[in-house]
Design a protein around this motif. Sequence first.
Motif, PDB file in Angstrom:
ATOM      1  N   MET A  10      -8.553  11.723  -9.656  1.00  0.00           N
ATOM      2  CA  MET A  10      -6.959  11.248  -9.140  1.00  0.00           C
ATOM      3  C   MET A  10      -6.428  12.437  -9.203  1.00  0.00           C
ATOM      4  O   MET A  10      -5.464  12.565  -8.022  1.00  0.00           O
ATOM      5  CB  MET A  10      -6.674  10.001 -10.093  1.00  0.00           C
ATOM      6  N   ASN A  11      -6.471  13.271 -10.334  1.00  0.00           N
ATOM      7  CA  ASN A  11      -5.530  14.301 -10.205  1.00  0.00           C
ATOM      8  C   ASN A  11      -5.641  15.367  -9.206  1.00  0.00           C
ATOM      9  O   ASN A  11      -4.962  16.018  -8.746  1.00  0.00           O
ATOM     10  CB  ASN A  11      -5.504  15.078 -11.710  1.00  0.00           C
ATOM     11  N   PHE A  45       1.034  -1.193   0.033  1.00  0.00           N
ATOM     12  CA  PHE A  45      -0.058   0.016  -0.085  1.00  0.00           C
ATOM     13  C   PHE A  45       0.837   1.166  -0.194  1.00  0.00           C
ATOM     14  O   PHE A  45       0.570   2.376  -0.445  1.00  0.00           O
ATOM     15  CB  PHE A  45      -0.937   0.034   1.304  1.00  0.00           C
ATOM     16  N   LEU A  46       1.962   1.134   0.659  1.00  0.00           N
ATOM     17  CA  LEU A  46       2.904   2.423   0.691  1.00  0.00           C
ATOM     18  C   LEU A  46       3.272   2.680  -0.568  1.00  0.00           C
ATOM     19  O   LEU A  46       3.272   4.045  -1.039  1.00  0.00           O
ATOM     20  CB  LEU A  46       4.145   2.063   1.595  1.00  0.00           C
ATOM     21  N   PHE A  47       3.669   1.790  -1.427  1.00  0.00           N
ATOM     22  CA  PHE A  47       4.220   2.277  -2.700  1.00  0.00           C
ATOM     23  C   PHE A  47       3.167   2.297  -3.817  1.00  0.00           C
ATOM     24  O   PHE A  47       3.073   3.207  -4.626  1.00  0.00           O
ATOM     25  CB  PHE A  47       5.215   1.073  -3.199  1.00  0.00           C
ATOM     26  N   GLN A  48       1.931   1.827  -3.496  1.00  0.00           N
ATOM     27  CA  GLN A  48       0.778   2.027  -4.392  1.00  0.00           C
ATOM     28  C   GLN A  48       0.332   3.473  -4.339  1.00  0.00           C
ATOM     29  O   GLN A  48       0.313   3.989  -5.352  1.00  0.00           O
ATOM     30  CB  GLN A  48      -0.164   0.992  -4.262  1.00  0.00           C
ATOM     31  N   GLN A  49       0.329   3.635  -3.005  1.00  0.00           N
ATOM     32  CA  GLN A  49      -0.434   4.970  -2.866  1.00  0.00           C
ATOM     33  C   GLN A  49       0.626   6.273  -3.166  1.00  0.00           C
ATOM     34  O   GLN A  49       0.308   7.458  -3.624  1.00  0.00           O
ATOM     35  CB  GLN A  49      -0.896   5.219  -1.182  1.00  0.00           C
ATOM     36  N   ALA A  50       1.811   6.046  -2.966  1.00  0.00           N
ATOM     37  CA  ALA A  50       2.924   6.852  -3.324  1.00  0.00           C
ATOM     38  C   ALA A  50       2.986   7.096  -4.881  1.00  0.00           C
ATOM     39  O   ALA A  50       3.110   8.250  -5.485  1.00  0.00           O
ATOM     40  CB  ALA A  50       4.192   6.530  -2.780  1.00  0.00           C
ATOM     41  N   SER A  51       2.685   5.964  -5.587  1.00  0.00           N
ATOM     42  CA  SER A  51       3.046   6.011  -6.938  1.00  0.00           C
ATOM     43  C   SER A  51       1.627   6.931  -7.596  1.00  0.00           C
ATOM     44  O   SER A  51       1.927   7.422  -8.763  1.00  0.00           O
ATOM     45  CB  SER A  51       3.124   4.614  -7.400  1.00  0.00           C
ATOM     46  N   ARG A  52       0.429   6.840  -6.887  1.00  0.00           N
ATOM     47  CA  ARG A  52      -0.636   7.547  -7.265  1.00  0.00           C
ATOM     48  C   ARG A  52      -0.319   9.016  -7.049  1.00  0.00           C
ATOM     49  O   ARG A  52      -1.023   9.871  -7.750  1.00  0.00           O
ATOM     50  CB  ARG A  52      -1.649   7.279  -6.410  1.00  0.00           C
ATOM     51  N   ILE A  53       0.712   9.710  -6.509  1.00  0.00           N
ATOM     52  CA  ILE A  53       1.116  11.241  -6.444  1.00  0.00           C
ATOM     53  C   ILE A  53       2.512  11.368  -7.173  1.00  0.00           C
ATOM     54  O   ILE A  53       2.871  12.418  -6.972  1.00  0.00           O
ATOM     55  CB  ILE A  53       0.932  11.490  -5.052  1.00  0.00           C
TER      56      ILE A  53
END
Length: 795
Positions: free
Chosen positions: A448-449, A329-337
């Motif tokens: 998302m943006n 989740f850490l890398f998934q959510q970080a990649s979303r920004i």
Amino acid sequence: MGKNSAKITVGLICGGPSLERGISLNSARSVLDHLESEEVEILPVYFDAKKKPYRISKAQLYSNTPSDFDFKLQQSATPLNEKTLAMLLKTTDIVFSAMHGPFGEDGGIQSILEKHHLPFVGSSAESCKKVFDKFNANAYIRQQGFFTLPSVVLKIYHSDHKQILEKFFKEHKITRAIVKPASGGSSIGVFSVSTVREALEKANLLFSKRMDTRVVVELFAEGTEFTLIIFENRFGLPVALPPTEIETDYAAHQVFDFRRKYLPTRQVVYHCPPRFDKETIEKIQTQAEQLFVLFGMRDFGRFDGWVLPDGKIWFSDFNPVSGMEQNSFLFQQASRIGLTHRDALRHVVQRACARQGVRFPKMTAREPVARKKVNIIMGGDNSERQVSLMSGTNVWLKLRQSKKYEPHPYLLDTQGALWRLPYHLCLNHTVEEIAENCENYQNAKTTMNEFEDRARLRLGLFEKKNTEEFFEPQKLTLKKFIKQSDFVFIALHGGDGENGTLQKALAAQKVKFNGSGERVSRLCMDKHDTARYINNARIKGVMAIPGKAVGSRGLLSLSDLGFRTAWRAIKKELGADTLVVKPRADGCSTGIVHLYSSNDLKKYMGFLAHKAPHIPKHTFVGQLDIIEMPTDPPQELLFEKFIETDAMRVKANTLKHHQKTGWVELTVGVVERGGALHSLNPSITVVEGEVLTVEEKFQGGTGINITPPPRAIMKPYVLKKVKHAIEEIAKKIGIRGYARIDAFANRQSADVLVIEVNTLPGLTPSTVLYHQGLVENPPMFPRELIELFIRNKRY
């Protein structure tokens, strides 16, 4: 090293006494892969189950589980005491603990670091103590005006458990409750119950296994589960990233358990951004940021919670050390920004360094180097598509650090379409999730943006994100994909990716690719044909396991008497007491079951007839986990004689070996070097159940592989003979590039019984091939091994 240096050393702590120590190893491996650079050196320290610390090598972080090397440490290494541990860590600039569960997140390791005035990443000991006890944390936030569900706590040696539970169930009219350790991790030891009796049974089970001395019983949350990551910005203010909604089936007492969290499965779907309305998302983020401050947390954390049907938000679990596996989740959510793995970890460590006066070096600007383009294809439509996704993602992430090759990830979806993937979509949980996100990208883009812009602004990320990494997914045909490729890294498993079909198409267009060509791929995909080929090759000391191919249609039409007759006939022909059944031509983990009777055979055929996606655990004798089934019923099944091996278990840091038959199960990598095939050191496979599960093969933190075989189990001259036999098998078959051969080997005679040959073995983060590469002389680290697979195809 040092405050005035252009390079720092990070002490990386992992392991610990928790049942989540295997996940800790996965997290530490990610930190090593993505944080280490020309500016950052990693020094790993491992705590065993008894909290004894050891300095370990970086290579050992690639073990599948701590059990892989626990017994070796006990035999050959000296543990550090607190003083020598502190002295070692004082040679570093800052400490990063990747330990999960008790001791790692309850203030234990933090207290030791604070005592010795060692700067470290993450929350203080006091803060960790506050958040880690689930009952106390909920009581505390309730006092501060946050909503919580009712709960009670049971204490191990008290005799009032039944009275407390009866009152609790009656007072709240409970029809379903959750039982869990008060101070455990967020996935292990969590049970759903309906009655006081069931709650009492599960609490006693947790007490008997000493998982905790306190057990929480709480109302089952009706609603939608979510999780979110919190980072701190450079001013020490918390910033909640876009949450992830967890969609799963909670019927029949199912919960979001260890398997669903850590192994890709369609039993759970993640949505990031979540499907909540904007007001609810902002409410989740705002409350999470408030709680982060309330608990006095630092640098980063992960909070789990629920949106209830009436709109209330309940935060149920607070994790001061979030999991950091490759698609966590850490890398998934970080990649979303717009943050890569490296960006996210550097942000967390840089914040911790700034807070404690440690100079964190800037990334050195490097001259651009021309790298050769490698297109990675993963996914597919068969039962091994999720393992393929894990392999492809890992190959992509490893090659991102390569100075020779430039990787580009592509997804083959279940409908046969290909997608060029941006960074953030590569980290989704399953093939289906990625495909759905690609198809719906335009609809979700605006929402998302908005959340991305909010998070980046509040984190102080003023530079624009890298458009070469973060772009809109692009759909294309397989024909176009092949045409624009110079080298294709095939990370597909099973189906057209491994049966020669894709190899033929690539060869026709003179596109280079990893692994063997069309003929060998087609041969090895068919387990029955492979066995006959090996037996006809007459290699000294080598045989394939006796097997019989039987048409599925005929078996599906059998009566009870027919099943009994067929069972007796197959057993007699193979000279077997019990049988192993598997699809004749499918992946190496799909649909494999040990059958003891004709009733077992009938039951197995029932699952095929109903096209069941999986067989529930405990359906068959010794079946400890679910068994993934083929997406389409196979035309033929292969029945093999079950080979009984010596019994081996790792218990209390000791390898227990009980001789029965002299046979041991091995898995062996074969790599091509300078045109010659070379056998790597075999790994002994320690199986928990009847047959090796997909988890034991591919899920980091599970399964034990002992590499190389200890001398007490396999003498050096026997090992040498076995390796030679493996090389002969690979030569006779015509293996190119690399492969993995699974077999039984006799400890006395060095005879080899081949199970199967995999021309495109899994390359998940903890694959056994990495272990074997690392015990070579000189050692080959995972990225180097992957580069070899490409280089030995003259690219």
